[in-house]
Design an enzyme around this catalytic site. Structure first.
Site, PDB file in Angstrom:
ATOM      1  N   TYR A 130       0.836  -1.212   0.000  1.00 13.05           N
ATOM      2  CA  TYR A 130       0.000   0.000   0.000  1.00 13.05           C
ATOM      3  C   TYR A 130       0.870   1.261   0.000  1.00 13.05           C
ATOM      4  O   TYR A 130       0.657   2.188  -0.793  1.00 13.05           O
ATOM      5  CB  TYR A 130      -0.912  -0.056   1.228  1.00 13.05           C
ATOM      6  CG  TYR A 130      -1.596   1.218   1.629  1.00 13.05           C
ATOM      7  CD1 TYR A 130      -2.632   1.761   0.877  1.00 13.05           C
ATOM      8  CD2 TYR A 130      -1.232   1.876   2.815  1.00 13.05           C
ATOM      9  CE1 TYR A 130      -3.279   2.918   1.277  1.00 13.05           C
ATOM     10  CE2 TYR A 130      -1.874   3.033   3.217  1.00 13.05           C
ATOM     11  CZ  TYR A 130      -2.886   3.551   2.441  1.00 13.05           C
ATOM     12  OH  TYR A 130      -3.518   4.709   2.837  1.00 13.05           O
TER      13      TYR A 130
HETATM   14  N1  NAP Z   1      -6.969   5.009   7.034  1.00 11.23           N
HETATM   15  C1  NAP Z   1      -5.945   5.793   7.325  1.00 11.23           C
HETATM   16  O1  NAP Z   1      -5.498   5.899   8.472  1.00 11.23           O
HETATM   17  C2  NAP Z   1      -5.319   6.592   6.214  1.00 11.23           C
HETATM   18  C3  NAP Z   1      -4.180   7.341   6.504  1.00 11.23           C
HETATM   19  C4  NAP Z   1      -3.658   8.167   5.523  1.00 11.23           C
HETATM   20  C5  NAP Z   1      -4.236   8.210   4.256  1.00 11.23           C
HETATM   21  N2  NAP Z   1      -5.324   7.437   3.973  1.00 11.23           N
HETATM   22  C6  NAP Z   1      -5.932   7.560   2.644  1.00 11.23           C
HETATM   23  O2  NAP Z   1      -6.976   8.491   2.769  1.00 11.23           O
HETATM   24  C7  NAP Z   1      -7.905   8.299   1.716  1.00 11.23           C
HETATM   25  C8  NAP Z   1      -9.325   8.491   2.212  1.00 11.23           C
HETATM   26  O3  NAP Z   1      -9.576   7.630   3.287  1.00 11.23           O
HETATM   27  P1  NAP Z   1     -11.079   7.334   3.755  1.00 11.23           P
HETATM   28  O4  NAP Z   1     -11.028   6.969   5.153  1.00 11.23           O
HETATM   29  O5  NAP Z   1     -11.978   8.422   3.282  1.00 11.23           O
HETATM   30  O6  NAP Z   1     -11.373   6.036   2.870  1.00 11.23           O
HETATM   31  P2  NAP Z   1     -12.693   5.167   2.808  1.00 11.23           P
HETATM   32  O7  NAP Z   1     -13.697   5.596   3.809  1.00 11.23           O
HETATM   33  O8  NAP Z   1     -12.282   3.732   2.747  1.00 11.23           O
HETATM   34  O9  NAP Z   1     -13.286   5.580   1.389  1.00 11.23           O
HETATM   35  C9  NAP Z   1     -12.698   5.087   0.250  1.00 11.23           C
HETATM   36  C10 NAP Z   1     -13.506   5.523  -0.931  1.00 11.23           C
HETATM   37  O10 NAP Z   1     -12.895   4.922  -2.085  1.00 11.23           O
HETATM   38  C11 NAP Z   1     -13.922   4.566  -2.955  1.00 11.23           C
HETATM   39  N3  NAP Z   1     -13.554   3.483  -3.852  1.00 11.23           N
HETATM   40  C12 NAP Z   1     -13.096   2.250  -3.531  1.00 11.23           C
HETATM   41  N4  NAP Z   1     -12.919   1.533  -4.644  1.00 11.23           N
HETATM   42  C13 NAP Z   1     -13.272   2.331  -5.683  1.00 11.23           C
HETATM   43  C14 NAP Z   1     -13.305   2.159  -7.091  1.00 11.23           C
HETATM   44  N5  NAP Z   1     -12.967   1.009  -7.668  1.00 11.23           N
HETATM   45  N6  NAP Z   1     -13.719   3.189  -7.852  1.00 11.23           N
HETATM   46  C15 NAP Z   1     -14.092   4.363  -7.285  1.00 11.23           C
HETATM   47  N7  NAP Z   1     -14.077   4.592  -5.966  1.00 11.23           N
HETATM   48  C16 NAP Z   1     -13.674   3.581  -5.177  1.00 11.23           C
HETATM   49  C17 NAP Z   1     -15.063   4.108  -2.055  1.00 11.23           C
HETATM   50  O11 NAP Z   1     -16.199   4.254  -2.858  1.00 11.23           O
HETATM   51  P3  NAP Z   1     -17.634   3.632  -2.521  1.00 11.23           P
HETATM   52  O12 NAP Z   1     -18.287   4.708  -1.699  1.00 11.23           O
HETATM   53  O13 NAP Z   1     -18.251   3.451  -3.846  1.00 11.23           O
HETATM   54  O14 NAP Z   1     -17.403   2.381  -1.725  1.00 11.23           O
HETATM   55  C18 NAP Z   1     -14.971   5.066  -0.900  1.00 11.23           C
HETATM   56  O15 NAP Z   1     -15.781   6.192  -1.115  1.00 11.23           O
HETATM   57  C19 NAP Z   1      -7.599   6.949   1.105  1.00 11.23           C
HETATM   58  O16 NAP Z   1      -6.976   7.150  -0.146  1.00 11.23           O
HETATM   59  C20 NAP Z   1      -6.609   6.338   2.080  1.00 11.23           C
HETATM   60  O17 NAP Z   1      -5.658   5.517   1.413  1.00 11.23           O
HETATM   61  C21 NAP Z   1      -5.891   6.642   4.938  1.00 11.23           C
END
Ligand code: NAP
Length: 218
Positions: A130
């Site tokens: 990742y």
């Molecule tokens: N978790 C952490 O601690 C952390 C830390 C730093 C950075 N990040 C990054 O921050 C970002 C946002 O995080 P978050 O918590 O908002 O993530 P999240 O709640 O998991 O949301 C992910 C989004 O990605 C969309 N998605 C997944 N597969 C897809 C596809 N094939 N086509 C289009 N959309 C798709 C989902 O769409 P659907 O609504 O259609 O399911 C969902 O809206 C991510 O990129 C993550 O890698 C996370």
């Protein structure tokens, strides 16, 4: 501004939409077609559009983005497997950036990750993958001609935000509330001077608006 959000129904995305619409932006929120996701986008103030970073071609995505000024990409595979990470966080970002260029949506804000995230914990092959994919996506975006901004938040928290952050080109790794990431994205998207820069973001002491103003002035 007309903003196209990819990941609009996600944890960060659904917090960002109401902030954008409150300042008068028109938001289109892409989701993968589940009625509940569409309803989440609508409830946040956006216009839902169905799209999929895996299934859609660059041309498909560009067709959906056409007429927008900016794209905010906060999509992610969210631990659903290395293949998905490659296709969504990696190839998906590349397709979205190419589509934005094709559609003339010049401003592009990417939610990425600290390259050193969780380095003090137990490492897993999936997490290493990742981190590598996210960095490669950052590299790809920096080599485009887009008016890009990469925001690297620390570990995301769902508890209510404080409205205060630490933000800079390099800051110590830490946690940050999704609320505060959304507030930062909202302000930074509308700060034209924050162009072609990478910003790392954690919880901190500086009000979000001040943090963006300082970075924009630097
Ligand atoms: N978790 C952490 O601690 C952390 C830390 C730093 C950075 N990040 C990054 O921050 C970002 C946002 O995080 P978050 O918590 O908002 O993530 P999240 O709640 O998991 O949301 C992910 C989004 O990605 C969309 N998605 C997944 N597969 C897809 C596809 N094939 N086509 C289009 N959309 C798709 C989902 O769409 P659907 O609504 O259609 O399911 C969902 O809206 C991510 O990129 C993550 O890698 C996370």
């Amino acid at each position: 501004m007309k903003v196209f959000q990819i990941g609009a129904a996600g944890g960060v995305g659904r917090r960002l939409t109401p902030l954008l619409t409150a300042r008068g932006d028109l938001v289109t929120g892409m989701h993968r077609g589940q009625p509940a996701q569409g309803e989440t986008v609508r409830a946040a103030g956006g216009t839902p559009v169905v799209g999929d970073l895996i299934a859609d071609s660059v041309e498909d995505l560009a067709g959906k983005m056409r007429g927008h000024d900016a794209v905010v990409f906060s999509a992610g595979a969210h631990g659903t497997g290395q293949d998905k990470t490659t296709l969504i966080d990696g190839r998906g970002l590349q397709k979205a950036a190419d589509a934005a260029a094709l559609a003339g949506a010049a401003r592009f804000v990417l939610v990425s990750v600290f390259p050193e995230a969780l380095r003090d914990g137990t490492r897993s092959e999936g997490f290493e993958h990742y981190i590598k994919v996210k960095k490669t996506a950052d590299v790809y975006l920096t080599r485009t001609d887009l008016d890009w901004l990469i925001v690297r938040p620390g570990t995301l928290l769902d508890t209510p935000g404080t409205g205060r952050v630490t933000a800079g080109p390099a800051v110590e790794y830490g946690d940050v509330h999704r609320d505060d990431v959304a507030a930062f994205l909202d302000a930074a998207l509308h700060a034209p001077a924050l162009s072609r820069v990478i910003v790392e973001l954690t919880s901190g002491d500086t009000p979000v608006a001040d943090a963006v103003t300082r970075l924009a002035a630097a």
